[in-house]
Scaffold this motif. Structure first.
Motif, mmCIF file in Angstrom:
data_model
loop_
_atom_site.group_PDB
_atom_site.id
_atom_site.type_symbol
_atom_site.label_atom_id
_atom_site.label_comp_id
_atom_site.label_asym_id
_atom_site.label_seq_id
_atom_site.Cartn_x
_atom_site.Cartn_y
_atom_site.Cartn_z
ATOM 1 N N TYR A 99 -125.400 88.128 9.973
ATOM 2 C CA TYR A 99 -125.428 89.524 9.551
ATOM 3 C C TYR A 99 -126.771 90.193 9.810
ATOM 4 O O TYR A 99 -126.844 91.416 9.977
ATOM 5 N N ASP A 100 -127.856 89.424 9.854
ATOM 6 C CA ASP A 100 -129.176 90.007 10.052
ATOM 7 C C ASP A 100 -129.757 89.710 11.435
ATOM 8 O O ASP A 100 -130.931 89.986 11.698
ATOM 9 N N ASN A 101 -128.923 89.173 12.326
ATOM 10 C CA ASN A 101 -129.311 88.924 13.721
ATOM 11 C C ASN A 101 -130.577 88.079 13.838
ATOM 12 O O ASN A 101 -131.388 88.272 14.753
ATOM 13 N N ASP A 102 -130.733 87.119 12.918
ATOM 14 C CA ASP A 102 -131.919 86.270 12.957
ATOM 15 C C ASP A 102 -131.640 84.895 13.541
ATOM 16 O O ASP A 102 -132.510 84.024 13.536
ATOM 17 N N GLY A 103 -130.407 84.687 14.023
ATOM 18 C CA GLY A 103 -130.112 83.458 14.742
ATOM 19 C C GLY A 103 -129.471 82.358 13.953
ATOM 20 O O GLY A 103 -129.205 81.283 14.505
ATOM 21 N N ASP A 104 -129.216 82.571 12.662
ATOM 22 C CA ASP A 104 -128.481 81.560 11.896
ATOM 23 C C ASP A 104 -127.291 82.205 11.202
ATOM 24 O O ASP A 104 -127.235 83.411 10.993
ATOM 25 N N ILE A 105 -126.327 81.372 10.828
ATOM 26 C CA ILE A 105 -125.029 81.859 10.362
ATOM 27 C C ILE A 105 -125.009 82.012 8.847
ATOM 28 O O ILE A 105 -125.299 81.072 8.097
ATOM 29 N N ASP A 106 -124.640 83.212 8.403
ATOM 30 C CA ASP A 106 -124.486 83.539 6.996
ATOM 31 C C ASP A 106 -123.000 83.505 6.643
ATOM 32 O O ASP A 106 -122.140 83.496 7.535
ATOM 33 N N ILE A 107 -122.676 83.511 5.335
ATOM 34 C CA ILE A 107 -121.291 83.286 4.902
ATOM 35 C C ILE A 107 -120.896 84.282 3.817
ATOM 36 O O ILE A 107 -121.606 84.440 2.819
ATOM 37 N N PHE A 108 -119.757 84.949 4.018
ATOM 38 C CA PHE A 108 -119.176 85.838 3.003
ATOM 39 C C PHE A 108 -117.915 85.181 2.461
ATOM 40 O O PHE A 108 -117.057 84.744 3.229
ATOM 41 N N ILE A 109 -117.778 85.122 1.132
ATOM 42 C CA ILE A 109 -116.680 84.401 0.484
ATOM 43 C C ILE A 109 -115.923 85.327 -0.467
ATOM 44 O O ILE A 109 -116.534 86.055 -1.263
ATOM 45 N N VAL A 110 -114.597 85.281 -0.385
ATOM 46 C CA VAL A 110 -113.742 86.020 -1.312
ATOM 47 C C VAL A 110 -113.244 85.051 -2.377
ATOM 48 O O VAL A 110 -112.584 84.059 -2.065
ATOM 49 N N ASN A 111 -113.557 85.347 -3.624
ATOM 50 C CA ASN A 111 -113.112 84.519 -4.747
ATOM 51 C C ASN A 111 -111.965 85.204 -5.473
ATOM 52 O O ASN A 111 -111.995 86.410 -5.712
ATOM 53 N N LEU A 112 -110.945 84.433 -5.817
ATOM 54 C CA LEU A 112 -109.734 84.970 -6.420
ATOM 55 C C LEU A 112 -110.041 85.643 -7.755
ATOM 56 O O LEU A 112 -110.589 85.021 -8.670
ATOM 57 N N ASN A 113 -109.706 86.946 -7.838
ATOM 58 C CA ASN A 113 -109.842 87.708 -9.084
ATOM 59 C C ASN A 113 -111.273 87.681 -9.618
ATOM 60 O O ASN A 113 -111.501 87.657 -10.827
ATOM 61 N N ASP A 114 -112.242 87.737 -8.714
ATOM 62 C CA ASP A 114 -113.630 87.568 -9.130
ATOM 63 C C ASP A 114 -114.543 88.246 -8.108
ATOM 64 O O ASP A 114 -114.100 88.748 -7.075
ATOM 65 N N HIS A 115 -115.832 88.236 -8.424
ATOM 66 C CA HIS A 115 -116.835 88.769 -7.514
ATOM 67 C C HIS A 115 -116.882 87.962 -6.223
ATOM 68 O O HIS A 115 -116.657 86.758 -6.212
ATOM 69 N N CYS A 116 -117.208 88.656 -5.133
ATOM 70 C CA CYS A 116 -117.440 87.965 -3.872
ATOM 71 C C CYS A 116 -118.778 87.226 -3.935
ATOM 72 O O CYS A 116 -119.556 87.388 -4.884
ATOM 73 N N ALA A 117 -119.029 86.426 -2.934
ATOM 74 C CA ALA A 117 -120.317 85.755 -2.801
ATOM 75 C C ALA A 117 -120.795 85.932 -1.368
ATOM 76 O O ALA A 117 -119.987 85.940 -0.428
ATOM 77 N N PHE A 118 -122.096 86.105 -1.212
ATOM 78 C CA PHE A 118 -122.683 86.194 0.135
ATOM 79 C C PHE A 118 -123.848 85.229 0.216
ATOM 80 O O PHE A 118 -124.816 85.330 -0.555
ATOM 81 N N LEU A 119 -123.739 84.273 1.132
ATOM 82 C CA LEU A 119 -124.761 83.239 1.288
ATOM 83 C C LEU A 119 -125.607 83.552 2.516
ATOM 84 O O LEU A 119 -125.140 83.424 3.658
#
Length: 569
Positions: free
Chosen positions: A454-474
């Motif tokens: 997401y920030d074009n810095d060369g490593d892979i970030d992760i977006f997670i959808v949690n059931l009936n809850d807040h998302c998470a972004f790693l």
């Protein structure tokens, strides 16, 4: 409160209690006054977001700090049926073509006779977050016109009309939706004209592929089951009936006519789905014959591997390939599929997540696979979790593809920890989750997940959808300590997205193989750019790209640590 009212408080038999009430009232006024005058707090809330500095974690959870405030909703107050349990997915896409990955994420909604709770005043909607390029996001859902409300489970992204802007296809409980990207920050619902709505199926996911190599992307839609909200016969501790309580729904293959419309060619192409309850769908050319194949991960029934017979039809290779059943010879509760060459032999392998041991299918060639889940070390580490979305990624850029797996209970809102399996380079994987950050100590009910830089810095970030809850972004804080290369492919004769292209990168004495894929994991889609970790290699000797058209392009002596734009010659 006036003077007369105060006097009344101090008369009669209840002086003490009234005095107490008065004291509480005055205290509340003071608190309210302090809060109403708290101007700095209001200013801080409206101030521009700033991405937090990196801590010592490899993956740092920063969702709300960077503007990702999404909360998934199942459509009611309680988890009461299997459709609610399916959850939602997400996709990385550059919808405005500014060079930064944006995020689209799916949620449920309230439906009469489906949701048993009261209809909320404001219905939740799917969300589109625009990447501002400074490490933060803004919600542009309303402006873009992509919210709904729909009961959306899966999202898949494709430039179906080859105009240079990615479009959105939403897999819904109910008619599906195709949103055409207008190129001006807004989308138009073109479902009716395109003819891809389906009926009232429960569509769990979709994958784009150019199955006939005509330069236009077609779409395979995986359908789940014929849900009946009035059916009540089930084992009480389960909470609600399982998938085998309902009839299966037939998957659909739509051929792109190249004029903005699609044709249902399911029967014509020999796809016979009699009892499949699709959960995960993915497409890649598993036998390197130049024609993209389709894998369907089914719930409680055998999986399908639809082999593409030269664009003229499909044959199910599931049983003959060894990928239809689990390592125990049973139909598993399969959730998702992804493809990568984990052992660098030039052949595409598959990882299929399920509710227990999962399957790591090594490609042996000639259309045959062997499940290496147990000898690789993945199965035993997975057994106590219910796996949902899973993807290959090289999180540490050491040139070996690893696996990220989202976990969560099937029929209850019980959390599980997510997992990262590090590829040790010798056929073995090791669960290193707890070494990578505090996030992996949390128990969440994970469903969909998307991987991207997401920030074009060369490593892979992760977006997670949690059931009936807040998302998470790693956010990945350390992966770019090794070298890398990311390829942004643009087809000309081939489909513009270059879906189906096969890439071989040679550096540091080894050759890695990858393909440009569509949907990845469960209900979700990863960064459309193809990423390779390069360890300490300071030069890339050779990049070979075989485009879907059959053209072969070779680049030599390429510097690492860049996002390289490559156009089909």
């Amino acid at each position: 409160m006036n003077l007369t009212m105060i006097k009344k408080f101090f008369t009669g038999q209840a002086v003490y209690s009234n005095y107490l009430i008065l004291s509480i009232f005055i205290f509340s006024l003071l608190v309210a006054g302090c809060q109403s005058g708290n101007k700095p707090a209001r200013q801080a809330k409206s101030a521009p977001l700033v991405a937090p500095p990196a801590n010592d974690d490899f993956f740092q959870e920063i969702s709300r700090e960077i503007g990702l405030d999404f909360v998934h909703w199942i459509g009611g107050d309680e988890l009461i049926n299997i459709v609610m349990s399916d959850g939602g997915g997400a996709a990385f896409l550059d919808f405005d073509q500014d060079g930064y990955m944006d995020i689209y994420v799916c949620t449920g909604t309230w439906i009469e006779n489906f949701s048993k709770s009261k209809k909320p005043d404001v219905l939740p909607v799917n969300r589109l977050y625009r990447n501002l390029g400074n490490g933060t996001f803004e919600d542009v859902t309303r402006k873009a016109g992509v919210g709904g409300p729909w009961y959306t489970m899966g999202v898949s992204v494709a430039d179906y009309n080859n105009d240079g802007y990615p479009d959105l296809y939403l897999s819904n409980y109910g008619p599906n939706v195709l949103l055409k990207n207008n190129g001006n920050g807004k989308f138009t619902d073109v479902t009716k004209r395109a003819g891809v709505a389906g009926g009232n199926e429960c569509s769990i996911g979709a994958t784009w592929l150019d199955f006939d190599n005509d330069g236009y992307l077609d779409v395979y839609v995986g359908n789940f089951l014929e849900f009946d909200p009035e059916y009540k016969y089930y084992y009480a501790p389960d909470g609600f009936p399982g998938p085998m309580a309902y009839d299966a729904q037939k998957d659909v293959l739509y051929r792109n006519n190249g004029d903005g419309t699609f044709e249902d060619v399911t029967d014509k192409m020999g796809i016979v789905d009699l009892d499949g309850r699709a959960m995960g769908v993915g497409s890649a050319d598993i036998d390197d014959d130049g024609w993209v194949d389709i894998y369907v991960a089914n719930d409680h029934t055998m999986n399908y591997l639809w082999h593409n017979e030269g664009g003229k039809g499909f044959t199910d290779w599931g049983i003959r390939s060894g990928t239809a059943f689990s390592q125990g010879g049973e139909a598993a509760v399969s959730m998702s599929v992804d493809y990568a060459d984990f052992n660098d032999d030039g052949l595409l392998d598959m990882f299929v997540s399920d509710d227990t041991y999962c399957a790591l299918y090594e490609n042996l060639g000639n259309g045959l696979f062997a499940d290496r889940g147990v000898p690789s070390g993945i199965s035993m580490a997975s057994a106590q979790f219910v796996g949902w979305s899973s993807s290959f990624l090289d999180y540490d850029n050491d040139s070996y593809v690893d696996i990220f797996k989202v976990n969560g209970e099937l029929k209850h809102l019980y959390g599980h920890e997510d997992q990262v399996f590090r590829n040790e380079g010798n056929g073995k994987f090791r669960d290193v989750s707890l070494e990578l950050g505090e996030y992996f100590e949390q128990e969440l009910v994970g469903r969909g997940a998307a991987m991207g830089d997401y920030d074009n810095d060369g490593d892979i970030d992760i977006f997670i959808v949690n059931l009936n809850d807040h998302c998470a972004f790693l956010r990945n804080n350390k992966g770019n300590q090794n070298n890398w290369i990311t390829l942004k492919l643009t087809g000309t004769t081939s489909n513009r997205d270059a879906v189906g292209a096969r890439i071989r990168v040679t550096a540091g004495g080894k050759t890695q193989t990858a393909v440009r894929k569509s949907t990845t994991g469960y209900l979700s889609q990863n960064d459309p750019r193809v990423h390779f970790g390069l360890a300490k290699s300071e030069i890339i000797d050779r990049i070979e790209i075989r485009w879907p058209s059959g053209k072969i392009q070779v680049l030599e002596n390429i510097s690492p640590n860049q996002i390289l734009d490559v156009k089909e010659p």
